[in-house]
Design an enzyme around this catalytic site. Structure first.
Site, short mmCIF file in Angstrom:
data_model
loop_
_atom_site.label_atom_id
_atom_site.label_comp_id
_atom_site.label_asym_id
_atom_site.label_seq_id
_atom_site.Cartn_x
_atom_site.Cartn_y
_atom_site.Cartn_z
CG LEU B 52 -78.36 28.70 -5.73
CD1 LEU B 52 -79.49 28.22 -4.83
CD2 LEU B 52 -77.48 27.53 -6.12
CG ASN B 83 -73.21 36.88 -7.80
OD1 ASN B 83 -73.71 35.89 -7.27
ND2 ASN B 83 -72.35 36.79 -8.78
CG HIS B 223 -62.85 31.17 -4.82
ND1 HIS B 223 -62.20 32.35 -4.58
CD2 HIS B 223 -64.09 31.51 -5.25
CE1 HIS B 223 -63.00 33.36 -4.84
NE2 HIS B 223 -64.15 32.90 -5.24
CG ASN B 269 -62.70 36.05 -10.52
OD1 ASN B 269 -61.83 35.81 -9.68
ND2 ASN B 269 -63.36 37.20 -10.58
CG ASP B 296 -66.94 29.98 -7.53
OD1 ASP B 296 -68.06 30.54 -7.55
OD2 ASP B 296 -65.90 30.56 -7.90
CG HIS B 300 -71.58 32.22 -16.81
ND1 HIS B 300 -72.14 33.40 -16.38
CD2 HIS B 300 -70.48 32.02 -16.05
CE1 HIS B 300 -71.41 33.90 -15.41
NE2 HIS B 300 -70.39 33.09 -15.18
ZN LIG Z 1 -65.59 34.16 -6.06
#
Ligand SMILES: [Zn+2]
Lengths: 307, 420
Positions: B52, B83, B223, B269, B296, B300
């Site tokens: 988020l 993160n 994932h 990724n 996921d 960006h």
């Molecule tokens: Zn990941």
């Protein structure tokens, strides 16, 4: 044709016709007055994110012989990591009148992006992108082989030796020469010639001497990048030379009409012995000359047809 | 409020009455209400894996924009990855994120706690304290920074076992992926991009499931992307390991061939793999080896994607296409049904995430609901409700559409539009 990003952009017919116009232009280069008026008023920008004086000069002279204006821009590759600079720089150059951007870039795919992402309208020539492709190098190599061994490359055996994994020269050559009918063999240590390369070449060898015994028509030595070799080749430099250098001993085993090629600049005594570089079978300087002719042909094709 | 003529996952057509945020009855009535003819009623979707970006990266996404995008995709609960900046590694930060979610009120935002302080892989974060906080953290992950240190991983598994938590691991052995840009193989060689070996993912999964067995604690594999990864998880489940796994929409439907364009919108990724891998993932999902779909969702900003492939950021947005992708691969092209769909999108993820009372809609349950139209299809536009446009789905036609989303008895999306 608007861009030259990858050999894959060319049909066999495109490639042959570029080679034949390069052949004609190479004769112009032998005349005392070398300049043609073809691209008068057009601007070619050499945008180089990597240092390569030879390639830059070759493009510069080629463009000038066609009467184009040439601007050299060497971009700071440290700004590349910030990301936005390629697009911004290219747009700025176009606003300043660039008709063609010759791009050398350390990142694979950069030329493809510049040509296809709608950032600019200029033509794009890939002068080497990362470990991906270097199409004008392949064209000049093909022209050299044609001049020395005959126009038809069918069934010709071309041996490319060294760090294939990281070589854009090897990729472009394998695709082009393969398309023209040659049988390309990659040779090098396992770690630098991974099995996945198999679909680019007709065969793969991990023994230089066996490859030489198969009587190649062309032996193309790739430049060793010292740092990379030390990182990837576990054995010592001497060991590498033992196994993979075109040494005096190996030179003697080559057939009389075998061509010795190298994209330059050479590491004398590393991938190629001084004897081999200076042998009559070496066509390294002819490659440099042909670089001019090929780049003139490409610029001509991209810029004069567009008008 | 009455939802008229909904189709339940079992095919039955009925009316659903909502009162005080809950389902008060499921039966045919004569009263009028919102016409849901032809729409499949599903429990609100639960996303176990989303970024988020707030706090810290508000130029890419905020809790508000993410909640809007999630609601538009049919989500009623979203687990927010750790993160952020500051990292969600303390009770204060997780409570802050949880609170941001409540203020927006479009979806339930459940923060994921970092396993280690600052995602550094050196020292465990206060896991129990985050669990005991008002944010009620049950899922812990260092996501992109795979916890490679085996002792810490074991310690983390033992720690979360005490309060019924789960460790969600992004499986990536960093030693094998230095500078990696895309799936390792023929294509990476051809394109001159550094390859990302499958082994880098599969070895970590294999190690982690062993640790899960050893500690008898819960592991969730984020994932999964490779056929080999699916096999390892299948093996672990057969051995009785408490392991669950997720797959993303992009790994189900997109493959590495897209990287030929060098368009960083496809840079993610773990990387897009081969078409064979996508088939293995679909089989794994259908048979239950892979438990859930997780987006996921990784927005960006433009400058992080409009650049050279190698310099570009990893990740893509995913909230608004997830249900359509699953509908396509599971029901239209696979042998799954709507019960499988509800299991994968809602029931299993809520179970793994430690939520209660979310399951197939029954009388008395919280009215977190989605009404999905399986008869239509749409071309995805680049701009979604997300602040970011790193959208690899733009221009693709996908089947099905989320028509209404209801969160705690209130419509957050009506006729495909955000409400209020
Ligand atoms: Zn990941």
């Amino acid at each position: 044709m608007k861009h030259l990003v990858s050999i894959r952009d060319l049909s066999r017919q495109d490639a042959l016709s570029l080679l034949s116009s390069a052949q004609e232009l190479s004769q112009v280069n032998e005349r005392s007055i070398k300049k043609l008026p073809t691209l008068r008023g057009r601007t070619v920008v050499n945008l180089f994110y990597e240092n390569s004086t030879r390639t830059r000069i070759s493009f510069e002279i080629a463009a000038k012989r066609l009467s184009a204006d040439v601007i050299n821009v060497s971009a700071d590759s440290s700004s590349v990591t910030k990301g936005e600079s390629l697009k911004d720089t290219a747009q700025t150059l176009e606003a300043l009148g660039a008709d063609c951007i010759v791009l050398r870039h350390p990142t694979s795919g950069a030329a493809h992006q510049l040509a296809n992402f709608g950032w600019i309208n200029s033509s794009v020539i890939n002068a080497g992108d990362g470990t991906h492709e270097h199409p004008t190098q392949a064209l000049l190599d093909a022209l050299t082989i044609q001049q020395k061994l005959g126009e038809d490359l069918s069934e010709m055996k071309v041996l490319i030796v060294g760090d294939i994994r990281h070589s854009r020269v090897a990729r472009s050559n394998a695709i082009l020469l393969g398309m023209l009918g040659a049988r390309v063999e990659f040779a090098g240590p396992d770690s630098l010639v991974p099995i996945e390369l198999k679909n680019l070449a007709a065969s793969i060898s991990n023994d230089f001497d066996v490859s030489i015994a198969n009587k190649p028509d062309v032996v193309m030595m790739l430049r060793v990048q010292r740092e990379r070799m030390l990182e990837n080749f576990k054995d010592s430099q001497r060991e590498y030379i033992n196994q993979w250098s075109l040494s005096r001993e190996r030179l003697q085993k080559l057939a009389k009409r075998t061509l010795i090629m190298h994209p330059g600049p050479i590491n004398r005594g590393l991938e190629i012995s001084p004897e081999a570089a200076e042998d009559p079978r070496s066509v390294i300087l002819q490659q440099v000359k042909n670089g001019l002719a090929v780049r003139m042909a490409v610029l001509h094709r991209l810029l004069s047809e567009e008008q | 409020m009455i939802l008229k003529g909904v189709t339940l996952p079992n095919g039955e057509v009925t009316d659903v009455e909502i009162e005080s945020g809950c389902i008060s009855s499921i039966k045919r009535t004569t009263s009028s209400g919102l016409d849901c003819d032809g729409l499949v009623l599903l429990p609100g979707f639960v996303d176990l894996h989303a970024h988020l970006r707030q706090p810290g990266f508000e130029e890419s996404e905020t809790v508000l924009s993410a909640s809007q995008s999630a609601a538009a995709g049919g989500y009623t609960t979203v687990f927010a990855m750790a993160n952020t900046e500051p990292t969600q590694d303390s009770p204060a930060t997780v409570q802050y994120v949880s609170c941001l979610g409540e203020q927006v009120g479009l979806v339930r935002v459940r923060p994921i706690g970092a396993i280690t302080k600052g995602l550094q892989g050196k020292e465990l974060a206060p896991l129990a304290a985050m669990a005991a906080s008002s944010a009620q953290v049950k899922v812990f992950s260092d996501d992109g920074n795979c916890l490679v240190n085996v002792d810490l991983m074991r310690e983390a598994l033992l720690e979360v076992k005490k309060f019924g938590g789960v460790i969600a691991q992004h499986a990536q052995d960093h030693q094998q992926t230095v500078g990696a840009q895309m799936n390792d193989g023929k294509l990476s060689i051809e394109l001159g991009l550094t390859g990302w070996p499958r082994a880098a993912e599969e070895q970590i999964i294999a190690r982690d499931v062993e640790l899960a067995i050893e500690t008898d604690s819960r592991l969730h594999v984020c994932h999964v992307t490779t056929a080999g990864g699916v096999e390892v998880i299948r093996w672990a489940k057969a051995k009785g390991a408490k392991v669950t796994a997720e797959v993303t929409p992009h790994h189900l439907l997109l493959n590495e061939e897209l990287v030929r364009s060098y368009d960083p919108v496809y840079k993610v990724n773990p990387p897009l793999r081969t078409e064979e891998d996508t088939f293995a993932l679909r089989r794994g999902l259908l048979e239950g080896t892979i438990d859930v779909l997780a987006t996921d969702h990784a927005p960006h900003s433009k400058e992080r994607k409009e650049c050279e492939w190698q310099s570009a950021a990893f990740g893509m947005v995913g909230f608004e296409i997830a249900a359509s992708v699953l509908f396509k691969v599971l029901i239209l092209e696979g042998e799954g049904d709507w019960n499988d769909f509800a299991r994968i999108m809602s029931i299993k993820p809520s179970e793994i995430g430690g939520l209660t009372k979310i399951g197939n809609p029954v009388e008395g349950s919280v009215a977190d609901l989605v009404l999905f139209d399986p008869t239509t299809s749409r071309v995805i536009s680049k701009q979604t409700h997300s602040l970011s446009t790193n959208n690899p789905w733009a221009g693709l036609e996908l089947p099905g559409r989320v028509v209404h989303t209801m969160f705690q008895g209130r419509l957050t999306v009506k006729d495909g539009e955000l409400v209020g």
